[in-house]
Design an enzyme around this catalytic site. Sequence first.
Site, short mmCIF file in Angstrom:
data_model
loop_
_atom_site.label_atom_id
_atom_site.label_comp_id
_atom_site.label_asym_id
_atom_site.label_seq_id
_atom_site.Cartn_x
_atom_site.Cartn_y
_atom_site.Cartn_z
N SER A 110 66.75 11.33 18.61
CA SER A 110 66.78 12.75 18.28
C SER A 110 65.59 13.05 17.38
O SER A 110 65.12 12.18 16.63
CB SER A 110 68.08 13.11 17.54
OG SER A 110 68.01 14.41 16.99
N GLY A 129 78.18 6.40 26.87
CA GLY A 129 78.43 7.80 26.50
C GLY A 129 78.38 8.75 27.66
O GLY A 129 77.95 9.90 27.52
N THR A 173 80.93 10.04 29.32
CA THR A 173 82.19 10.73 29.55
C THR A 173 82.06 12.25 29.41
O THR A 173 82.95 12.98 29.83
CB THR A 173 83.28 10.23 28.58
OG1 THR A 173 82.82 10.39 27.23
CG2 THR A 173 83.59 8.77 28.85
N ASP A 204 83.80 -0.31 23.13
CA ASP A 204 83.76 0.37 21.84
C ASP A 204 82.50 -0.11 21.13
O ASP A 204 82.43 -1.24 20.65
CB ASP A 204 85.00 0.03 21.01
CG ASP A 204 85.01 0.71 19.64
OD1 ASP A 204 83.99 1.35 19.29
OD2 ASP A 204 86.01 0.59 18.92
N LEU A 205 81.49 0.74 21.09
CA LEU A 205 80.19 0.33 20.55
C LEU A 205 80.23 0.03 19.06
O LEU A 205 79.32 -0.63 18.54
CB LEU A 205 79.15 1.42 20.83
CG LEU A 205 78.56 1.42 22.23
CD1 LEU A 205 77.89 2.75 22.53
CD2 LEU A 205 77.58 0.26 22.42
N ASN A 237 72.90 5.90 25.52
CA ASN A 237 73.04 7.33 25.28
C ASN A 237 74.12 7.69 24.27
O ASN A 237 74.03 8.71 23.59
CB ASN A 237 73.33 8.04 26.62
CG ASN A 237 73.81 9.45 26.45
OD1 ASN A 237 73.03 10.38 26.27
ND2 ASN A 237 75.13 9.64 26.51
N GLY A 287 78.98 15.73 28.39
CA GLY A 287 77.68 16.18 27.94
C GLY A 287 76.50 15.57 28.67
O GLY A 287 76.49 15.43 29.90
N ILE A 288 75.48 15.20 27.89
CA ILE A 288 74.23 14.70 28.45
C ILE A 288 74.46 13.42 29.26
O ILE A 288 73.89 13.24 30.34
CB ILE A 288 73.22 14.44 27.32
CG1 ILE A 288 72.87 15.75 26.61
CG2 ILE A 288 71.96 13.78 27.85
CD1 ILE A 288 72.10 15.57 25.32
N TYR A 347 77.09 8.74 0.44
CA TYR A 347 77.09 9.07 1.87
C TYR A 347 76.82 10.54 2.12
O TYR A 347 77.43 11.42 1.51
CB TYR A 347 78.43 8.68 2.50
CG TYR A 347 78.49 8.92 3.99
CD1 TYR A 347 77.87 8.05 4.87
CD2 TYR A 347 79.17 10.02 4.51
CE1 TYR A 347 77.92 8.25 6.24
CE2 TYR A 347 79.23 10.23 5.88
CZ TYR A 347 78.60 9.35 6.74
OH TYR A 347 78.65 9.56 8.09
#
Length: 326
Positions: A176, A42, A44, A94-95, A121, A46-47, A201
Amino acid sequence: MLDTVKYLIGVAGPSGFGSKSTADQVTSHCPKLHSITAIITGATSGIGAETARVLAKRGARLVLPARSTKAADDTKARILSESPESEIIVMFLDLSSFHSVRKFAAQFQSLNLPLNLLINNAGKFSHRHAISEDGVEMTFATNYLGHFLLTKLLLKNMIETAEKSGVQGRIVNVSSSIHSWFSGDPISYLSLINKNKSDYYDGTRAYALSKLANVLHTKELAQRLEEMKANVTVNCVHPGIVRTRLTRDREGLITDAVFFLASKLLKTIPQAAATTCYVAIHPRLANISGKYFSDCNEVSTSKLGFNSTEAARLWSISENMVAQKI
């Protein structure tokens, strides 16, 4: 109330850092990382991108797995513009796909590189119910189960690297505080949303479940690493809520006041990446494992996140889920 005031002011905790600390600040006196190889999912934007930038600045070799290799190449270019001597490898991952995770792990192992840091992340939030190609609810598959399998497949590499180098390996799971929003039986709810039962959902609850799973994974893996006497630690972090552009449905004094107050609780991206970077490389975290950090200080998880029985139960279920697709 007092904790909120401390957060807003940025009062430093026992670590010497607080909510206003940035990733650059918490790593400024850390040892150089020229012998360190780190995988960051992750990265690419942001954090994750800020974490990658700071670790490259400190000298680490980076492997950036991403579903969009173009976006990862853009991240690489931005990092190289600041740290031109950095070694950065972009790979596809691709997770949400067990096949993709296995293929990435095999390709990484074929490079014969050491692996010192694994920073799990990447994450997503899905308002709409969706099922992965492996029959898993998409948020859970991406945020947790893909990382569970990735860690499982790369753990031997990390243990061997630590043995050969004498440098302790570290795994960082990005969770989080929203993990505390989940209540009830995690496995029962997962079973419901994995069966195309979209009536059950709720996007927020599914996200909270995936982040609770990150916490439980950390707890169980830390125990297993200790039993193995592996020189590898695993910890979990809450990065904080990142300051983003807020969309307003209407104008007005009250609305403006609410958004102003809310903005003070949010972090900049450099602040949000601070806890991940601190836990990943700060010397103070040597031999610390199975803990949960926020604002660069150890804090408590939810009661459910502290439950060893649930952690072991989730681990067993997770192993069965990924084993079906070997």
